[in-house]
Design a protein around this motif. Structure first.
Motif, PDB file in Angstrom:
ATOM      1  N   ILE A 177       0.841  -1.188   0.000  1.00 50.31           N
ATOM      2  CA  ILE A 177       0.000   0.000   0.000  1.00 50.31           C
ATOM      3  C   ILE A 177       0.877   1.239   0.000  1.00 50.31           C
ATOM      4  O   ILE A 177       2.031   1.206   0.451  1.00 50.31           O
ATOM      5  N   VAL A 178       0.315   2.355  -0.482  1.00 51.12           N
ATOM      6  CA  VAL A 178       1.045   3.614  -0.512  1.00 51.12           C
ATOM      7  C   VAL A 178       0.065   4.747  -0.247  1.00 51.12           C
ATOM      8  O   VAL A 178      -1.117   4.649  -0.559  1.00 51.12           O
ATOM      9  N   GLN A 179       0.582   5.802   0.344  1.00 54.14           N
ATOM     10  CA  GLN A 179      -0.248   6.946   0.709  1.00 54.14           C
ATOM     11  C   GLN A 179       0.532   8.230   0.461  1.00 54.14           C
ATOM     12  O   GLN A 179       1.720   8.310   0.763  1.00 54.14           O
ATOM     13  N   GLY A 180      -0.156   9.240  -0.088  1.00 54.63           N
ATOM     14  CA  GLY A 180       0.446  10.554  -0.275  1.00 54.63           C
ATOM     15  C   GLY A 180      -0.349  11.611   0.468  1.00 54.63           C
ATOM     16  O   GLY A 180      -1.575  11.594   0.451  1.00 54.63           O
ATOM     17  N   MET A 181       0.354  12.522   1.151  1.00 57.38           N
ATOM     18  CA  MET A 181      -0.301  13.595   1.898  1.00 57.38           C
ATOM     19  C   MET A 181       0.260  14.939   1.457  1.00 57.38           C
ATOM     20  O   MET A 181       1.347  15.021   0.881  1.00 57.38           O
ATOM     21  N   HIS A 182      -0.494  15.989   1.760  1.00 55.23           N
ATOM     22  CA  HIS A 182      -0.004  17.323   1.440  1.00 55.23           C
ATOM     23  C   HIS A 182      -0.496  18.321   2.476  1.00 55.23           C
ATOM     24  O   HIS A 182      -1.403  18.035   3.258  1.00 55.23           O
ATOM     25  N   ASN A 183       0.098  19.491   2.470  1.00 54.52           N
ATOM     26  CA  ASN A 183      -0.400  20.641   3.208  1.00 54.52           C
ATOM     27  C   ASN A 183       0.042  21.903   2.487  1.00 54.52           C
ATOM     28  O   ASN A 183       0.814  21.833   1.516  1.00 54.52           O
ATOM     29  N   LEU A 184      -0.450  23.039   2.942  1.00 52.15           N
ATOM     30  CA  LEU A 184      -0.188  24.313   2.282  1.00 52.15           C
ATOM     31  C   LEU A 184       0.427  25.295   3.270  1.00 52.15           C
ATOM     32  O   LEU A 184      -0.029  25.398   4.420  1.00 52.15           O
ATOM     33  N   ASP A 185       1.434  26.042   2.829  1.00 48.42           N
ATOM     34  CA  ASP A 185       2.076  27.026   3.701  1.00 48.42           C
ATOM     35  C   ASP A 185       1.060  27.995   4.296  1.00 48.42           C
ATOM     36  O   ASP A 185       1.110  28.303   5.493  1.00 48.42           O
ATOM     37  N   GLY A 186       0.157  28.486   3.455  1.00 51.58           N
ATOM     38  CA  GLY A 186      -0.819  29.465   3.931  1.00 51.58           C
ATOM     39  C   GLY A 186      -1.706  28.901   5.021  1.00 51.58           C
ATOM     40  O   GLY A 186      -2.041  29.596   5.993  1.00 51.58           O
ATOM     41  N   SER A 187      -2.111  27.649   4.885  1.00 50.02           N
ATOM     42  CA  SER A 187      -2.958  27.024   5.898  1.00 50.02           C
ATOM     43  C   SER A 187      -2.192  26.803   7.205  1.00 50.02           C
ATOM     44  O   SER A 187      -2.737  27.010   8.296  1.00 50.02           O
ATOM     45  N   ILE A 188      -0.943  26.413   7.103  1.00 52.80           N
ATOM     46  CA  ILE A 188      -0.123  26.215   8.307  1.00 52.80           C
ATOM     47  C   ILE A 188       0.066  27.541   9.031  1.00 52.80           C
ATOM     48  O   ILE A 188      -0.023  27.621  10.268  1.00 52.80           O
ATOM     49  N   GLU A 189       0.312  28.608   8.279  1.00 57.11           N
ATOM     50  CA  GLU A 189       0.479  29.932   8.889  1.00 57.11           C
ATOM     51  C   GLU A 189      -0.810  30.390   9.566  1.00 57.11           C
ATOM     52  O   GLU A 189      -0.773  30.962  10.672  1.00 57.11           O
ATOM     53  N   ASN A 190      -1.955  30.157   8.922  1.00 56.90           N
ATOM     54  CA  ASN A 190      -3.231  30.514   9.546  1.00 56.90           C
ATOM     55  C   ASN A 190      -3.473  29.704  10.815  1.00 56.90           C
ATOM     56  O   ASN A 190      -4.045  30.203  11.790  1.00 56.90           O
ATOM     57  N   PHE A 191      -3.061  28.447  10.795  1.00 60.29           N
ATOM     58  CA  PHE A 191      -3.148  27.590  11.980  1.00 60.29           C
ATOM     59  C   PHE A 191      -2.360  28.203  13.128  1.00 60.29           C
ATOM     60  O   PHE A 191      -2.872  28.338  14.258  1.00 60.29           O
ATOM     61  N   ALA A 192      -1.137  28.618  12.856  1.00 61.97           N
ATOM     62  CA  ALA A 192      -0.309  29.225  13.894  1.00 61.97           C
ATOM     63  C   ALA A 192      -0.948  30.515  14.414  1.00 61.97           C
ATOM     64  O   ALA A 192      -1.019  30.744  15.634  1.00 61.97           O
TER      65      ALA A 192
END
Length: 402
Positions: A177-192
């Motif tokens: 099995i294999v899995q790919g994930m992603h995130n976005l700089d803008g979303s991480i900054e808004n999280f912070a």
């Protein structure tokens, strides 16, 4: 009988599944509708309707929350293969919470509901631990594949301009099995930003934990951006308010948490926050005793129960049993949404009602009327365990007190 409390604008109501759907209707009928001229924009997010609409209803509900500013959500099923068979589903759609959070791009803040007489399982805890959970990306927006046999798995990035980049994930010697994930700089900054703003409002220290020693690029980026937002936007404000911040590894954070006194905001990546919020809620008393609010960078908010649909209780209820399921988190989802609607619409009477309902719920438990999950932890033990209908009725009697 006094006139009902009016509302200027509706809240977006997202109905759900199984036992929580039963209790959702009970809470409205017994604790809200007798007192409030309730206005809602209603969406049925029950699994059957999500399947019938090809999940369009979930997307529509999220857009409605963005438009109206306030939503309140019942717990919903995230279908798997067993649920597909049970409900005869056409498709397996993503978690509705993940879909809504992706559209609103918010941060989920979860805080235990503390009542006297219910002692936490971890004896050192003296103050609530608030979980700040990033609500975009990671495993909830992943791509997965079953690999049938030997071959190469690669990550491929194809830019709109420029050369393609490729990286080998694994040389598969057989099925897997294999899995790919992603995130976005803008979303991480808004999280912070959301976490530091919450911490400043509540005067709480901030912990952020990830695993950058192993995930040097993915978790490393979270660490880098969280620290950048702190240093460039919040360091001076935090110092003036006496709010501290530090980063640590997720395993180190877990070790610290179970030995500490609590009283801080624990900022977590999406999956970490999912797991740790259940741990905190359970150790603090019950999964049904935790508030949960999704805060979008646009200012839109969605209140929900932090627990699931209580599947086994639902099966028992279908057989005619009156179960002792705790509706407290559902009640607090409604009170949070009504209080926020009152704040935005400048309707103090509605806000006062929300506070009174919360107080009546806590007073009911503290005076010894409680469902089974709390009765097992209470000191002193209550004279008897109430079912969900008796518990809701006990709250209603206290809500009517002058």
């Amino acid at each position: 009988m006094a006139a009902k409390i009016g509302m200027k604008n509706p809240v977006v109501e997202l109905d759900g599944d199984e036992m929580t759907r039963v209790l959702w209707a009970l809470v409205k009928e017994q604790l809200i509708l007798p007192y409030v001229d309730l206005k809602t924009e209603y969406y049925d997010l029950g699994l059957v309707n999500r399947d019938a609409t090809h999940d369009a209803v979930t997307v529509e509900s999220a857009r409605a929350i963005a438009r109206r500013g306030v939503g309140v959500k019942c717990a919903t099923i995230t279908a798997n293969a067993a649920r597909r068979t049970e409900y005869n589903l056409k498709n397996l759609y993503p978690s509705p919470n993940a879909t809504i959070r992706a559209i609103l791009d918010g941060t989920v803040f979860r805080k235990p509901i503390i009542v006297s007489g219910i002692k936490p399982s971890i004896s050192t805890w003296k103050k609530p631990i608030v979980i700040g959970r990033h609500a975009y990306g990671d495993v909830y927006k992943n791509a997965e594949m079953a690999i049938p046999g030997p071959g190469r798995v690669e990550l491929v990035y194809t830019p709109r301009e420029g050369e393609q980049q490729r990286q080998i994930v694994a040389e598969m010697e057989g099925p897997g099995i294999v899995q790919g994930m992603h995130n976005l700089d803008g979303s991480i900054e808004n999280f912070a930003r959301s976490c530091f703003l919450y911490a400043l409002d509540e005067k709480l220290p901030v912990w952020f934990a990830a695993k950058d020693t192993i995930s040097k690029i993915y978790d490393g980026r979270f660490k880098e951006l969280f620290n950048r937002v702190y240093e460039t936007e919040f360091k001076a404000q935090c110092a003036a308010a006496g709010v501290s911040y530090f980063y640590t590894l997720i395993d180190d954070a877990v070790a610290r948490v179970v030995k500490g006194e609590g009283g801080f905001l624990w900022a977590c990546k999406n999956y970490d926050g999912d797991v740790m919020s259940d741990m905190v809620a359970s150790a603090a008393g019950s999964l049904a005793m935790m508030t949960s609010v999704l805060v979008s960078p646009s200012g839109a908010v969605e209140y929900e129960a932090a627990h699931g649909t209580v599947q086994q209780h639902y099966y028992r209820w279908q057989k005619g049993e009156r179960t002792s399921t705790n509706p407290a988190a559902l009640i607090f989802a409604w009170t949070g949404a009504l209080a926020k609607r009152a704040e935005l619409d400048h309707t103090p009477e509605l806000g006062a009602f929300a506070k009174n309902l919360e107080a009546a719920t806590l007073r009911t438990i503290e005076e010894g009327d409680m469902p089974g999950d709390l009765a097992r932890l209470a000191s002193p033990a209550p004279p008897r365990v109430l079912d969900s209908w008796e518990f809701t009725g006990a709250i209603a009697k206290r809500l009517r007190r002058p």
